[in-house]
Design a protein around this motif. Structure first.
Motif, short mmCIF file in Angstrom:
data_model
loop_
_atom_site.label_atom_id
_atom_site.label_comp_id
_atom_site.label_asym_id
_atom_site.label_seq_id
_atom_site.Cartn_x
_atom_site.Cartn_y
_atom_site.Cartn_z
N THR A 297 0.86 -1.18 0.00
CA THR A 297 0.00 0.00 0.00
C THR A 297 0.89 1.23 0.00
O THR A 297 2.03 1.17 0.47
CB THR A 297 -0.95 0.00 1.21
OG1 THR A 297 -1.77 1.16 1.17
CG2 THR A 297 -0.20 -0.04 2.52
N ARG A 298 0.39 2.33 -0.51
CA ARG A 298 1.18 3.56 -0.58
C ARG A 298 1.22 4.28 0.75
O ARG A 298 2.17 4.98 1.04
CB ARG A 298 0.61 4.48 -1.65
CG ARG A 298 0.70 3.86 -3.04
CD ARG A 298 0.19 4.80 -4.06
NE ARG A 298 1.11 5.93 -4.13
CZ ARG A 298 1.00 6.89 -5.00
NH1 ARG A 298 0.03 6.90 -5.86
NH2 ARG A 298 1.87 7.89 -5.01
N ARG A 299 0.19 4.13 1.54
CA ARG A 299 0.11 4.84 2.83
C ARG A 299 0.48 3.90 3.96
O ARG A 299 0.23 2.70 3.88
CB ARG A 299 -1.33 5.33 3.06
CG ARG A 299 -1.75 6.35 2.00
CD ARG A 299 -2.92 7.16 2.43
NE ARG A 299 -2.53 7.95 3.58
CZ ARG A 299 -3.36 8.32 4.53
NH1 ARG A 299 -4.61 7.99 4.48
NH2 ARG A 299 -2.95 9.04 5.54
N ARG B 108 0.00 1.89 7.28
CA ARG B 108 -1.20 1.29 7.87
C ARG B 108 -1.32 1.68 9.34
O ARG B 108 -0.34 1.66 10.07
CB ARG B 108 -1.14 -0.23 7.76
CG ARG B 108 -1.25 -0.73 6.34
CD ARG B 108 -1.22 -2.25 6.31
NE ARG B 108 -1.28 -2.74 4.95
CZ ARG B 108 -2.40 -3.00 4.29
NH1 ARG B 108 -3.56 -2.85 4.88
NH2 ARG B 108 -2.36 -3.45 3.06
N GLY C 92 -1.47 6.86 10.23
CA GLY C 92 -0.86 7.54 9.09
C GLY C 92 -1.21 9.01 9.12
O GLY C 92 -2.30 9.41 9.56
N SER D 127 1.20 13.48 5.46
CA SER D 127 2.49 13.44 4.77
C SER D 127 2.98 12.00 4.58
O SER D 127 4.15 11.78 4.27
CB SER D 127 3.53 14.25 5.54
OG SER D 127 3.76 13.67 6.81
N ASP D 128 2.10 11.03 4.77
CA ASP D 128 2.42 9.60 4.62
C ASP D 128 3.50 9.11 5.58
O ASP D 128 4.22 8.17 5.28
CB ASP D 128 2.82 9.27 3.17
CG ASP D 128 1.63 9.34 2.23
OD1 ASP D 128 0.49 9.27 2.71
OD2 ASP D 128 1.85 9.46 1.02
#
Length: 104
Positions: free
Chosen positions: A38-40, A42, A58, A61-62
């Motif tokens: 996943t990009r973000r 968890r 999260g 700004s991730d």
């Protein structure tokens, strides 16, 4: 849920498995679960037997922000309290060694 839960059933790190969520339930898996990429980051929470809690969320700004707090189990409801958040209480829909489902 038939049997009354005991706190030691929940003491581990639980990571949000958003892919498995439904409209009314949020699904969490143990930290050693093989999640899809996943990009973000968890969201997660770690429950300790002494009632302490580490909760990670999260950020826009991730990155991952961690807060410490406490948790409690009352029948089949779990409550979280961190330094930065008000008390949050969730009904436990089901729990197994590899899956925790909370009602939203």
């Amino acid at each position: 849920m038939a049997a009354k839960l005991k706190p030691n059933h929940l003491c581990q790190e639980w990571i949000h498995s958003t892919e498995e969520d439904s409209d009314g339930e949020a699904v969490f898996r143990p930290a050693d679960y093989e999640f899809p990429l996943t990009r973000r980051p968890r969201d997660f929470f770690t429950l300790h037997a002494d009632g302490s809690l580490i909760k990670g969320q999260g950020t826009p700004s991730d990155s991952l922000q961690e807060d410490q707090g406490s948790w409690a189990l009352d029948n089949n409801e779990i409550s979280f309290r961190t330094q930065d958040e008000q008390l949050q209480t969730y009904q436990i829909a089901s729990v197994a060694s590899d899956k925790l489902v909370l009602k939203k």
